[in-house]
Write a protein that holds these residues in place. Structure first.
Motif, PDB file in Angstrom:
ATOM      1  N   SER A 122      -6.706   2.549   7.032  1.00 18.44           N
ATOM      2  CA  SER A 122      -7.477   3.467   7.856  1.00 18.44           C
ATOM      3  C   SER A 122      -7.512   2.958   9.296  1.00 18.44           C
ATOM      4  CB  SER A 122      -8.906   3.589   7.329  1.00 18.44           C
ATOM      5  OG  SER A 122      -9.611   2.382   7.540  1.00 18.44           O
ATOM      6  N   THR A 135     -12.499  -0.731  -3.852  1.00 16.83           N
ATOM      7  CA  THR A 135     -11.256  -0.030  -3.537  1.00 16.83           C
ATOM      8  C   THR A 135     -11.537   1.319  -2.883  1.00 16.83           C
ATOM      9  OG1 THR A 135     -10.095  -1.087  -5.385  1.00 16.83           O
ATOM     10  CG2 THR A 135      -9.139   0.927  -4.498  1.00 16.83           C
ATOM     11  N   ARG A 136     -12.494   2.034  -3.437  1.00  9.44           N
ATOM     12  CA  ARG A 136     -12.845   3.334  -2.867  1.00  9.44           C
ATOM     13  C   ARG A 136     -13.350   3.191  -1.437  1.00  9.44           C
ATOM     14  NH1 ARG A 136     -16.535   5.701  -6.738  1.00  9.44           N
ATOM     15  NH2 ARG A 136     -18.066   4.304  -5.849  1.00  9.44           N
ATOM     16  N   ASP A 154      -0.329   1.705   6.512  1.00  3.31           N
ATOM     17  CA  ASP A 154      -1.035   2.329   5.393  1.00  3.31           C
ATOM     18  C   ASP A 154      -2.467   1.817   5.232  1.00  3.31           C
ATOM     19  OD1 ASP A 154      -1.293   4.091   3.300  1.00  3.31           O
ATOM     20  OD2 ASP A 154      -0.601   2.675   1.790  1.00  3.31           O
ATOM     21  N   ARG A 162     -10.546   2.166   1.103  1.00  5.80           N
ATOM     22  CA  ARG A 162      -9.666   3.283   1.422  1.00  5.80           C
ATOM     23  C   ARG A 162     -10.356   4.296   2.327  1.00  5.80           C
ATOM     24  NH1 ARG A 162      -6.844   3.845  -4.578  1.00  5.80           N
ATOM     25  NH2 ARG A 162      -5.303   2.197  -4.260  1.00  5.80           N
ATOM     26  N   LEU A 220      -6.089  -5.054   0.242  1.00  6.97           N
ATOM     27  CA  LEU A 220      -6.554  -3.741   0.672  1.00  6.97           C
ATOM     28  C   LEU A 220      -7.373  -3.798   1.963  1.00  6.97           C
ATOM     29  CD1 LEU A 220      -7.601  -2.205  -2.764  1.00  6.97           C
ATOM     30  CD2 LEU A 220      -5.690  -1.484  -1.338  1.00  6.97           C
TER      31      LEU A 220
END
Length: 328
Positions: free
Chosen positions: A295, A162-163, A293, A166, A195
């Motif tokens: 990158s 997840t890190r 939403d 993002r 994600l």
């Protein structure tokens, strides 16, 4: 009311408010009227409010409170200046990274860092994986040959993936079909895919490993992952492991296509549909990425993949063909 963040305690605010309500009153009167407060304490706070510019105490017999819009705003600006200076000092510490990296390279060349490091114990392996994931800058690759991951491994993987997602890193993972069917595991894979992670499934045999940029993590024993892991930094060996991963990846099937096979239009993830929907309308990648939403790096990676699948030479054509093929 507590505005301690700008250097004024709640107790000082009450005394300041007293002089706002009693303009021109004396310090002595304030000590008498504020019966619940210690007179010496009142005197000390009045002095502090004077230093802060909230009270004019040149004449102790006629104290004048500064207008709040002026006095408080001045303290806010002062605090913001202090914070900006602190931020600049923190950011300037990045300059030391280059020097430290030189020391690291010098140490590696003189003493020789282990090209293959043995790490024993699951807790220590997970800690090292979290460290590697935190300092990863480009991509994470993973092969999972067995059944569902343990709850502990899922939690570690969720935090790291997840890190990185993002931060705009590429995350590609391949699982064996036996990993599916477990509610916790299925939820984990769906979350990663939503994600921006690319998840594929293969029935082919493969060895367990994770690669963070130029560091590979492989099990000490392929059948007993609980024994620990080897951290491989040797460039030639890591390059071969990446080539091995790419071979497994090419023969694997997208998670959605594996779980929901269809002979009609290809199954698209929700994120892929959103990318297609903004490709023809957003004039800049930054605008499109912000709209869905993700990158900019993630958005561009999805655009490139979708254009290749659609055989389009530009984004407008890709969006047009997607509509013609009923992809969206």
């Amino acid at each position: 009311m507590d505005i301690a963040v700008i250097g004024v305690s709640a107790e000082a605010v009450e005394i300041y408010r007293y002089f706002l309500r009693h303009p021109g009153d004396s310090v002595g009167s304030a000590r008498q009227r504020l019966a619940d407060a210690d007179p010496e304490r009142v005197q000390a706070i009045v002095e502090e409010l004077g230093r802060l510019g909230l009270l004019d105490i040149k004449d102790r017999h006629r104290v004048v409170a500064t207008e709040p819009r002026v006095g408080v705003e001045r303290l806010i600006e002062k605090r913001l200046d202090e914070l900006n200076m602190e931020i600049r000092r923190v950011l300037e510490t990045r300059d030391v990274i280059a020097t430290l990296e030189e020391d690291l390279r010098g140490g590696e060349s003189s003493s020789g860092v282990l090209a293959i490091e043995r790490v024993e114990g699951l807790d220590e392996v997970r800690r090292r994986i979290d460290d590697l994931g935190f300092f990863c800058y480009e991509q994470t690759l993973a092969l999972h040959p067995g059944g569902p991951l343990s709850p502990g491994a899922i939690e570690t993987g969720r935090v790291v993936a997840t890190r990185n997602l993002r931060r705009g890193l590429s995350v590609r993972e391949v699982y064996h079909p036996t990993a599916l069917g477990n509610p916790l595991m299925d939820s984990y894979l769906r979350d990663l895919a939503s994600l921006g992670a690319q998840i594929r499934i293969t029935e082919a045999q493969m060895d367990r490993m994770v690669i963070f940029d130029s560091v590979a993590v492989v099990a000490i024993h392929p059948k007993e992952s609980h024994r620990g892991a080897l951290l491989v930094r040797e460039p030639g060996l890591v390059s071969q492991l990446i080539t091995y991963f790419d071979g497994v990846w090419q023969d694997a099937v997208d998670l959605r296509n594996f779980t929901e096979p269809s002979a009609d239009a290809p199954q698209l993830s929700e994120l892929e549909r959103r990318v297609l929907s903004v490709m023809a309308t957003a004039d800049k990648d930054e605008v499109a990425a912000r709209e869905i939403d993700v990158s900019v790096r993630t958005y561009r990676r999805y655009v490139a993949d979708l254009m290749a699948r659609l055989g389009a030479v530009n984004r407008f054509q890709a969006a047009l063909r997607a509509k013609e093929e009923n992809w969206i």
